[in-house]
Design a protein around this motif. Sequence first.
Motif: not given
Length: 358
Positions: A50, A87, A90-91, A94-95, A98, A103-104, A107, A109
């Motif tokens: 993400s 995104a 995930s936003k 918060v990546t 995450a 969640t991912v 990431g 970020q």
Amino acid sequence: MKYYTAIPMAALLAFTLSACSNSDKTQTSEESGSENTEAVSTEVTKLRLSHFWPATSSFSKEVLEPWAKTIEEESNGRLKIELYPSASLSKPQVTYEAAVKGTVDIGSQAHGYTNGRFPLTQIAELPGLSSSATQMGCILQTLYEDGTIASEYEDSHILFMYGAGPGALHTTNKLIKTPEDMKGLRIRRPSAVAGDIIESMGASPVGLPANDMYTSLQRGVVDGLSFPWEAVTTFKIDEVTKYHTNIPFYSSGLMLAMNKDTYQGLPEDLQKVLDDNSGMEWAKKVGEVFDKHDKTALQNAKDLGHEVIEIPDPLNDPAWKGPLEKGTEKYLSDVEALGHDAQGVYEKAKAASASCKV
């Protein structure tokens, strides 16, 4: 997330009868001219990555897509990276978390999107340390590898750090020639570092993710922003700004982080594929891509007839030196108040800056 390649019907029947349907591996058998057969693993692992950059961005097209392709090829197709840009998974802010929580799987970020989460890392963003994306990525990766900032990432597996080029100032209705020109303006701040500097010049820092900048400028929510040149074209900021102060105001740090359990759960040979495509080599590759597009974007603004002013060395410019140093001192003081050796990290960042100078 895992899936399995097609297997012969006989092998499928044997697999079903063995009541091992929860296995993560699939095996196939081929006749070799005798009754003996050899089991071969065909397990394929898919990792969801993400990030907030658009799918058409240079980072997605020229960095992540080649990186994912390289990993797939070097793993003989057993490791596949699925990219989720803009995104969508995930936003932006918060990546990293995450990826930590799973969640991912991976990431990307900007550190500044979660102010206070990476206070030591963001010391590298202070003005005067970096003059290019390649140098910034090298500084961050150096500080991570030598342990200076590694404690901030103990809950993840870092693949590589990377940096954007210096953030210039881009405004909708007014050219900023001196810090006094910023008084009363609402300027998007990408991080606490830039926010302190913006505030020291009398402007009001506004926290917004990059994806929201176009409409915020268009609607007058902010008067301008501090943004690297490559991102100006990536997020189409040159359509809503026409005044540019090309000053190395700050530099953004970013990372590509992987869920630690996911990494550790991979076979050693697949871990090695990721290891071989991590670290300083890729930190510099990202920088080279960004630096190339920074130059193109700057020239594009000039070609469009935008007004551009150059302030290449603000720390030695009488008008800019004071506010920049004031913002730097404030950030270091705030980090010291958290119990960290901010000055010690700053000195190491300056040493890394010198060794990473392009």
